[in-house]
Design a protein around this motif. Structure first.
Motif, PDB file in Angstrom:
ATOM      1  N   ASP A   1     -20.800  37.753  34.255  1.00 33.85           N
ATOM      2  CA  ASP A   1     -20.331  38.723  33.505  1.00 33.85           C
ATOM      3  C   ASP A   1     -19.381  39.426  32.867  1.00 33.85           C
ATOM      4  O   ASP A   1     -19.357  40.279  32.273  1.00 33.85           O
ATOM      5  N   ALA A   2     -17.828  38.496  33.023  1.00 32.47           N
ATOM      6  CA  ALA A   2     -16.565  38.968  32.477  1.00 32.47           C
ATOM      7  C   ALA A   2     -17.231  38.528  30.712  1.00 32.47           C
ATOM      8  O   ALA A   2     -16.212  38.614  30.056  1.00 32.47           O
ATOM      9  N   SER A   3     -17.717  37.162  30.965  1.00 30.19           N
ATOM     10  CA  SER A   3     -17.979  36.919  29.274  1.00 30.19           C
ATOM     11  C   SER A   3     -19.087  37.720  28.817  1.00 30.19           C
ATOM     12  O   SER A   3     -18.157  37.789  27.474  1.00 30.19           O
ATOM     13  N   SER A   4     -19.855  38.147  28.999  1.00 31.99           N
ATOM     14  CA  SER A   4     -20.860  39.642  28.918  1.00 31.99           C
ATOM     15  C   SER A   4     -20.291  40.878  28.409  1.00 31.99           C
ATOM     16  O   SER A   4     -20.413  41.901  27.406  1.00 31.99           O
ATOM     17  N   ALA A   5     -19.314  41.118  29.146  1.00 33.26           N
ATOM     18  CA  ALA A   5     -18.047  42.013  29.159  1.00 33.26           C
ATOM     19  C   ALA A   5     -17.215  41.668  27.800  1.00 33.26           C
ATOM     20  O   ALA A   5     -17.420  42.861  27.468  1.00 33.26           O
ATOM     21  N   GLY A   6     -16.870  40.296  27.311  1.00 32.00           N
ATOM     22  CA  GLY A   6     -15.855  40.589  27.128  1.00 32.00           C
ATOM     23  C   GLY A   6     -16.965  40.580  25.031  1.00 32.00           C
ATOM     24  O   GLY A   6     -15.824  40.979  24.340  1.00 32.00           O
ATOM     25  N   SER A   7     -17.955  39.875  25.007  1.00 35.75           N
ATOM     26  CA  SER A   7     -18.496  39.344  23.888  1.00 35.75           C
ATOM     27  C   SER A   7     -19.907  40.397  23.530  1.00 35.75           C
ATOM     28  O   SER A   7     -20.251  40.990  22.872  1.00 35.75           O
ATOM     29  N   GLY A   8     -20.521  41.580  24.780  1.00 35.16           N
ATOM     30  CA  GLY A   8     -21.444  42.465  24.556  1.00 35.16           C
ATOM     31  C   GLY A   8     -22.082  41.964  24.090  1.00 35.16           C
ATOM     32  O   GLY A   8     -23.196  43.088  24.578  1.00 35.16           O
ATOM     33  N   GLN A   9     -22.380  40.904  24.514  1.00 34.09           N
ATOM     34  CA  GLN A   9     -24.195  40.317  24.962  1.00 34.09           C
ATOM     35  C   GLN A   9     -24.362  40.521  26.030  1.00 34.09           C
ATOM     36  O   GLN A   9     -23.905  40.438  26.952  1.00 34.09           O
TER      37      GLN A   9
END
Length: 299
Positions: free
Chosen positions: A240-248
């Motif tokens: 979730d954190a990665s998705s929020a940071g990358s927008g992917q």
């Protein structure tokens, strides 16, 4: 209190693989070959079975301690007593998981009375309120585990169930629920009954704003699923954190593939076998060794 809405629904047994899948991964039954190593030992003497299960329960607490699941005085694991199935064994209130031995365990009847056990006979009433209701509602459940783990608590604050993001998370595909009704410390049997009702026939629950719960027909599966569920919560939060940071957007496993994975890994025999290595490590603390959970061997 009324049970929370169930999400998602439990449908593993109704799904089948599509014959035209280009990348079908094979027959799920090949994941664990069914033999004596994928099921617990069988006892004719119920008192011998009690002795065996109590020791496995002591080992289970050592496993929880090793993974850092001891949070103050919170948390409990129970096993249904084979001699008197209307009672269960649990850890004494206020004793650290890493110190618990067989003789420290206490036995509780379904009225909340301590009827047997060690020197410390204090009962965590929340353990009674939750576990007595689960053991009553689910005759198939030998063991139930609950604790306040770091990533479990964080996941339980999101108001969501796990997404099928990895092979491991598919062990819980359509086989866990969110119980969103946090009403404070569970000290009422009615609240325990609501949790049991919402859980239904599934193996795990995310207790909203609270922590994780797993149940199983063996203590090994219950512990293995709890350890895995905590890990899956961590992976979900990291993703979730990665998705929020990358927008992917996160990539979910497809429904058919997730169901095939659940069929391969999500059953009781798979859970039992998955738990055996955890217990092998815990046995070392007692100076013991078993071959796949069957009989003590000399080290």
């Amino acid at each position: 209190m009324a049970p929370s809405a169930v999400s998602p629904t439990f449908t593993p047994s109704t799904k089948t693989l599509k014959e035209d899948l280009e990348h079908a991964s094979g027959d799920p039954s090949l994941a664990f070959i069914q033999d004596e190593t994928t099921s617990p030992p069988v006892f004719e003497d119920k008192y011998e079975e009690r002795k065996f299960l109590k020791h496995r329960l002591a080992l289970a607490f050592r496993i929880f301690a090793r993974f850092g699941f001891a949070e103050g005085v919170a948390g409990h694991i129970t096993i249904r007593d084979p001699v008197d199935p209307t009672s269960f064994w649990v850890n004494p209130f206020g004793m650290h998981f890493s110190l618990i031995k067989d003789e420290d365990l206490i036995r509780i009847d379904h009225k909340g009375n301590v009827v047997d056990g060690g020197k410390n006979r204090r009962l965590n009433y929340a353990a009674y309120a939750i576990h007595a209701q689960i053991h009553t509602a689910r005759p198939d459940v030998l063991c139930a585990a609950h604790s306040h783990t770091k990533f479990g608590r964080a996941m339980c604050a999101t108001g969501r169930t796990l997404q099928p993001l990895t092979q491991d998370s598919c062990v819980f595909y359509n086989d866990h629920i969110l119980y969103s009704n946090f009403a404070g410390v569970v000290l009422a049997s009615e609240e325990g009954a609501a949790i049991a009702s919402t859980l239904g026939p599934r193996k795990a629950a995310l207790l909203g704003n609270h922590g994780l719960l797993t149940v199983a027909p063996t203590i090994e599966a219950c512990v293995a699923w709890f350890v895995l569920l905590e890990s899956c919560c961590e992976v979900q939060l990291l993703a979730d954190a990665s998705s929020a940071g990358s927008g992917q957007k996160l990539v979910e496993i497809g429904e058919v593939e997730a169901m095939n994975t659940w069929k391969a890994l999500g059953g009781a025999s798979g859970g039992y076998f998955m738990g055996l290595p955890l217990f092998q490590v815990a046995e070392k603390e007692f100076g013991e060794s078993t071959f796949l959970g069957r009989g003590l061997e000399a080290l």
